[in-house]
Design a protein around this motif. Structure first.
Motif, PDB file in Angstrom:
ATOM      1  N   LYS A  51       0.630  -1.183   0.243  1.00 33.73           N
ATOM      2  CA  LYS A  51      -0.158   0.179  -0.176  1.00 33.73           C
ATOM      3  C   LYS A  51       0.696   1.154   0.034  1.00 33.73           C
ATOM      4  CE  LYS A  51      -3.998   1.960   2.332  1.00 33.73           C
ATOM      5  NZ  LYS A  51      -4.539   1.618   3.951  1.00 33.73           N
ATOM      6  N   LYS A  92       2.543   1.991  -3.636  1.00 31.29           N
ATOM      7  CA  LYS A  92       1.488   2.155  -4.389  1.00 31.29           C
ATOM      8  C   LYS A  92       1.211   3.806  -4.164  1.00 31.29           C
ATOM      9  CE  LYS A  92      -3.435   0.848  -6.603  1.00 31.29           C
ATOM     10  NZ  LYS A  92      -4.622   0.634  -5.831  1.00 31.29           N
ATOM     11  N   GLU A  93       0.927   4.341  -2.996  1.00 32.03           N
ATOM     12  CA  GLU A  93       0.796   6.513  -2.824  1.00 32.03           C
ATOM     13  C   GLU A  93       1.489   6.090  -3.202  1.00 32.03           C
ATOM     14  OE1 GLU A  93      -0.023   6.139   1.221  1.00 32.03           O
ATOM     15  OE2 GLU A  93      -2.616   5.219   1.553  1.00 32.03           O
TER      16      GLU A  93
END
Length: 417
Positions: free
Chosen positions: A103, A106-107
């Protein structure tokens, strides 16, 4: 330092090297800022020298990348991918990543992508701003030279305007057309008085610009005028801008015979030329040292004729008058120019065949009276009172390509009938 060295009119080794360096800078400039600085310094130099500079200094403007890339904007919503030599994907050993780490990655990629897009938008906007400022300085310099009528720089300015007229703002169209009309009028007067001395005087002053060609200046002015209506949607707003190009059309029609009899119609600026034996000072075989202005008068003439004859809204009388005159000129042109003119006539017949097919019919005539080839008025020359009898002579031309071109036009006329 480079610009200061170009202020002299003596073309020595240092002058040529500085000129080539500046041209290379303009060609390879991706940012736009160095080109803007160079053009600004050159413009100040030209004005400070009161336009007494060498023509090649002004031709450096034609090497600017903005003149060929200004119309194509870079994409603002995507980033161009770099070319890769190997398109195959390289397999990497998979690394164990938990859900929280994936996560975060991805950010982070999303933030990096936004930064890249923002940088691309800023760079394109900055480059366009620099190019617009550079373009403005170039055209301001061109317009000043045209208004001051500098003889040795007028040809170079017309070369640049004829090639890049589609980049000119519509607000300057009216003033530029009036200036071009004045240049054509002065060139016509110079050409008419050329070779006619008043008395038997031997102290004739030497021409300060021996390479100045009035016919070429006329062609460049006409080509520039018609290029103004191509692009920028100017053709649709021609009536609103009150752009009348009939002066250029009429003048080109009157000078077609002069172009056909011009011995240099197929010679460019790189052609080896023999010295004039009657000139005050004979020089050895030379070429005009110019790497940009390579178009021959024949090419410029065909471009101007294409702009006049190929639009579908041209009146039948105008098309017929030009077709008749070009057929006569084909008898006097060199073989390559004759092939090019006949190829243009074939395109004209494909567009306006039904309007002028009567010129090839000796039984039925649409006009009464006599055709006047030397009349200044295009529509008033009464072209439909004549026929294209020149085709019979061109069918006996010594060049097979010319004979085949004439047969192609006649086949198309028979299909139209």
């Amino acid at each position: 330092i480079l610009v200061d060295k170009l202020s002299t009119r003596n073309r020595d080794g240092d002058f040529t090297k500085c000129l080539e360096t500046l041209e290379k800078l303009f060609r390879e400039d991706d940012d736009g800022n160095p080109s803007l600085d160079g053009v600004t310094q050159l413009s100040k130099l030209i004005k400070a020298r009161d336009y007494r500079i060498d023509e090649s200094v002004l031709n450096t403007f034609l090497h600017l990348r903005l003149l060929s890339e200004f119309s194509s904007r870079g994409s603002q919503n995507r980033i161009d991918k770099t070319d890769s030599t190997d398109s195959r994907k390289v397999k990497f050993k998979k690394e164990f990543r938990n859900k929280k780490y994936r996560k975060i990655l991805k950010e982070r990629k999303a933030v990096e992508k936004e930064f890249q897009e923002a940088d691309a938008i800023v760079s394109h906007e900055e480059r366009d701003r620099l190019q617009a400022e550079t373009l403005k300085i170039v055209f301001v310099t061109y317009f000043r030279i045209l208004k001051t009528r500098v003889p040795n720089l007028t040809g170079a300015v017309l070369e640049g305007l004829a090639k890049y007229a589609h980049l000119i703002n519509q607000d300057f169209f009216g003033d530029l057309l009036e200036t071009l009309k004045g240049l054509i009028s002065s060139a016509s007067f110079e050409d008419s008085t050329h070779g006619e001395p008043e008395d038997d005087t031997l102290d004739v002053p030497e021409n300060p610009n021996p390479q100045h060609d009035p016919l070429r200046s006329t062609l460049l002015s006409t080509t520039t005028a018609f290029t103004l209506l191509e692009g920028q949607d100017a053709a649709r707003s021609a009536s609103a801008l009150h752009l009348d190009l009939s002066f250029f059309t009429t003048h080109l029609y009157k000078t077609l015979h002069s172009f056909a009899l011009n011995p240099d119609i197929e010679l460019s600026s790189k052609t080896l030329r023999l010295p004039d034996p009657h000139a005050p000072s004979c020089q050895p075989l030379t070429t005009i040292n110019n790497k940009v202005n390579l178009k021959t008068p024949s090419v410029l003439l065909l471009r101007a004729l294409s702009s006049i004859l190929l639009p579908r809204s041209v009146p039948p009388l105008r098309v017929a008058a030009f077709v008749k005159q070009l057929s006569t000129c084909s008898l006097h042109l060199p073989e390559k120019s004759a092939q090019a003119v006949l190829g243009l006539l074939l395109l004209v017949m494909k567009v306006h065949g039904r309007k002028v097919a009567a010129l090839w019919n000796t039984e039925e005539r649409k006009g009464d009276g006599v055709f006047d080839a030397l009349r200044g008025d295009v529509e008033g020359s009464n072209p439909f009172a004549s026929t294209v009898w020149e085709g019979e002579l061109l069918r006996c031309h010594y060049v097979p390509a010319v004979r085949e071109a004439v047969r192609g036009i006649e086949r198309l006329v028979r299909e139209i009938k």
